[in-house]
Design a protein around this motif. Structure first.
Motif, mmCIF file in Angstrom:
data_model
loop_
_atom_site.group_PDB
_atom_site.id
_atom_site.type_symbol
_atom_site.label_atom_id
_atom_site.label_comp_id
_atom_site.label_asym_id
_atom_site.label_seq_id
_atom_site.Cartn_x
_atom_site.Cartn_y
_atom_site.Cartn_z
ATOM 1 N N TYR A 275 -10.637 -5.310 -4.024
ATOM 2 C CA TYR A 275 -9.745 -4.481 -3.210
ATOM 3 C C TYR A 275 -9.169 -5.293 -2.052
ATOM 4 C CZ TYR A 275 -8.283 -1.279 0.427
ATOM 5 O OH TYR A 275 -7.557 -0.658 1.413
ATOM 6 N N LEU A 279 -5.289 -6.182 -1.189
ATOM 7 C CA LEU A 279 -4.675 -5.865 0.102
ATOM 8 C C LEU A 279 -4.059 -7.110 0.723
ATOM 9 C CD1 LEU A 279 -4.213 -3.800 2.395
ATOM 10 C CD2 LEU A 279 -6.472 -4.422 3.281
ATOM 11 N N ARG A 282 -0.790 -7.944 -0.985
ATOM 12 C CA ARG A 282 0.310 -7.046 -0.638
ATOM 13 C C ARG A 282 0.951 -7.422 0.696
ATOM 14 N NH1 ARG A 282 -1.681 -1.373 -0.144
ATOM 15 N NH2 ARG A 282 -3.753 -2.045 -0.768
ATOM 16 N N LYS A 308 -9.732 5.750 -2.433
ATOM 17 C CA LYS A 308 -8.964 4.533 -2.196
ATOM 18 C C LYS A 308 -7.742 4.794 -1.323
ATOM 19 C CE LYS A 308 -7.037 0.519 -4.590
ATOM 20 N NZ LYS A 308 -6.730 -0.095 -5.893
ATOM 21 N N HIS A 309 -7.130 5.977 -1.470
ATOM 22 C CA HIS A 309 -5.950 6.297 -0.668
ATOM 23 C C HIS A 309 -6.304 6.335 0.821
ATOM 24 C CE1 HIS A 309 -2.222 8.118 0.611
ATOM 25 N NE2 HIS A 309 -2.895 9.135 1.146
ATOM 26 N N ASP A 312 -7.109 2.878 2.110
ATOM 27 C CA ASP A 312 -5.870 2.136 2.367
ATOM 28 C C ASP A 312 -5.285 2.473 3.733
ATOM 29 O OD1 ASP A 312 -5.348 0.252 0.504
ATOM 30 O OD2 ASP A 312 -4.122 1.522 -0.789
ATOM 31 N N GLN A 316 -5.120 -0.921 5.757
ATOM 32 C CA GLN A 316 -3.751 -1.419 5.903
ATOM 33 C C GLN A 316 -3.320 -1.374 7.355
ATOM 34 O OE1 GLN A 316 -1.040 -0.512 2.737
ATOM 35 N NE2 GLN A 316 0.669 -0.263 4.149
#
Length: 457
Positions: A275, A279, A282, A308-309, A312, A316
């Motif tokens: 994961y 990230l 991205r 996961k949402h 993020d 993020q």
């Protein structure tokens, strides 16, 4: 209270009447029986006399309205009287002397006169009970009327919008407890209202700034003030940038509203290292623009069951802030994951950027809070990023920890359970600042406002 007093008095009156009547009847029966014992003894003494029947007639005539006499000799009636006794309960006394068997009997009638006296006494006692109840009720009412009236007045003020209304903590203990609870509620409402006003004021400023810029430059383009092609291109870029800023702010507001409601989570098992590598990939273009390098450090077999949402939303934001505030030097950003004990996983972002001053750390999770007092928005943040991160951490059942030092960088950590239960918490997730430059973290937990992007990270 008056009704209860009257009921008690009435029941007491009735019970006292019956109890006293029973006691008096028993006493009268004992007195009558004692008199009959005495009369039977007198009759025994006459039976030894030669004129016994004459003496018995005299005794019977003297007691014809009170007692009946029966004397038997050898089983045969020797003497009997026929008195005129009133109706009632019959009691008798028997004695033997030689061949004679003596029986004296009488009737116990009603106790009308005695019961009336008892009733009067009981009525007086009941009246005293009622008067005592009235006095007690009056005193209690007077002691409660003032405090209750004050509570009503304060509640009416709060209902009309005056959230500064408070209650004095005097009066009985129960009223004092109510006053303290009411004042706590009023204080909480006042603080919430102040936080809401401050948030709306900041939000209006956040929206007004890019809109004023868009409006001014659009007007300059339309009226021909800007004619140079290079200037027109710059203005178009500014308008596009400010439009993206407004769109980002509105999107973050929608996300905040979604996270404030009961969020339906979708769990899945993810590999932490995979994961973090995804990230980093991205956001690598953004990091390259700032001459920053992203490195991943995590065990290959570290797994986590989570949404996961929501994950993020947190990570993020951490990584975007690290890139945004990495500073002018070539920076290093480390995405890392590791275990903490047997049941928790730590996922964090560590950088060598400009850092955050200790006085700002307790406030960075307030909505629209910016470290830069000049409110410089050149970095492009919406001002709600860390608020979203904190709300997402709450929904994940986790907490956020922060270390930071000006000029040396920051370390933002998300602490999650390995297998999330998704039970909605009532309080904000705990924000912990563990370095000596990140003290006073408890203030962050008590704020109603949530979080924001940072102007200095």
């Amino acid at each position: 209270m008056l009704l209860a007093t009257l009921t008690v008095a009435a029941v007491g009156l009735v019970l006292s009447y019956f109890i006293a009547t029973v006691i008096e009847e028993s006493a009268q029966e004992n007195r009558t029986q004692a008199k009959m014992e005495y009369l039977a003894s007198a009759i025994r003494s006459t039976l030894t006399e030669p004129d016994a029947k004459v003496l018995l007639n005299s005794i019977a005539e003297a007691n014809e309205d009170t007692y009946g006499i029966v004397v038997q000799k050898g089983g045969q009636t020797f003497f009997i009287s026929s008195p005129k006794l009133p109706p009632g309960k019959e009691i008798s006394v028997s004695q033997n002397i030689g061949p004679y068997h003596i029986t004296v009997y009488s009737m116990i009638g009603s106790l009308t006169s005695v019961s009336t006296e008892i009733t009067v006494v009981s009525a007086v006692l009941a009246l005293l009970i009622i008067l005592a109840g009235l006095m007690t009720g009056t005193l209690l009412t007077r002691s409660l009327r003032g405090p209750i009236g004050e509570v009503v007045t304060a509640a009416e003020k709060i209902a009309s919008g005056d959230l500064s209304a408070r209650i004095s903590p005097g009066g009985p203990e129960e009223i004092a407890k109510l006053a303290r609870a009411f004042d706590f509620m009023a204080q909480h409402l006042e603080e919430s209202e102040e936080t809401k006003r401050r948030f709306l004021s900041d939000l209006a400023h956040e929206i007004a700034t890019p809109l004023n810029s868009i409006s001014g430059f659009a007007l300059a383009l339309s009226d021909g003030t800007i004619t140079d092609s290079r200037e027109r291109e710059e203005v178009v870029q500014i308008i596009e940038m400010e439009t993206k800023r407004v769109r980002s702010l509105l999107e973050d507001l929608r996300n905040l509203d979604t996270l404030d409601m009961l969020y339906r989570k979708t769990t899945e098992e993810i590999n932490v290292r995979s994961y973090l590598e995804e990230l980093a990939l991205r956001l690598k273009p953004q990091a390259s623009e700032k001459r920053a390098t992203i490195r991943v450090e995590s065990p290959a077999k570290l797994n986590l069951v989570t949404d996961k949402h929501l994950l993020d939303m947190v990570m993020q934001n951490f990584l975007t802030n690290a890139i945004r505030y990495i500073g002018s030097k070539e920076g290093l950003i480390v995405l890392y994951g590791n275990e903490r004990g047997q049941h928790e996983v730590v996922i964090g972002v560590r950088d060598n950027g400009i850092g955050i001053a200790k006085e700002h750390l307790p406030l960075i999770f307030d909505r629209l809070y910016r470290v830069d007092s000049a409110r410089d928005r050149q970095s492009g943040g919406s001002g709600l990023g860390l608020s979203l991160a904190q709300r997402a951490a709450l929904n994940l059942g986790g907490k956020i920890e922060v270390d930071s030092k000006v000029g040396e960088g920051s370390d933002f950590r998300l602490i999650l359970p390995k297998e999330i239960g998704f039970k909605r918490r009532k309080r904000e997730p705990k924000v912990i600042t563990t370095s000596e430059h990140a003290t006073n973290h408890s203030n962050t937990q008590n704020r109603t406002g949530l979080s924001s992007d940072m102007e200095s990270h």
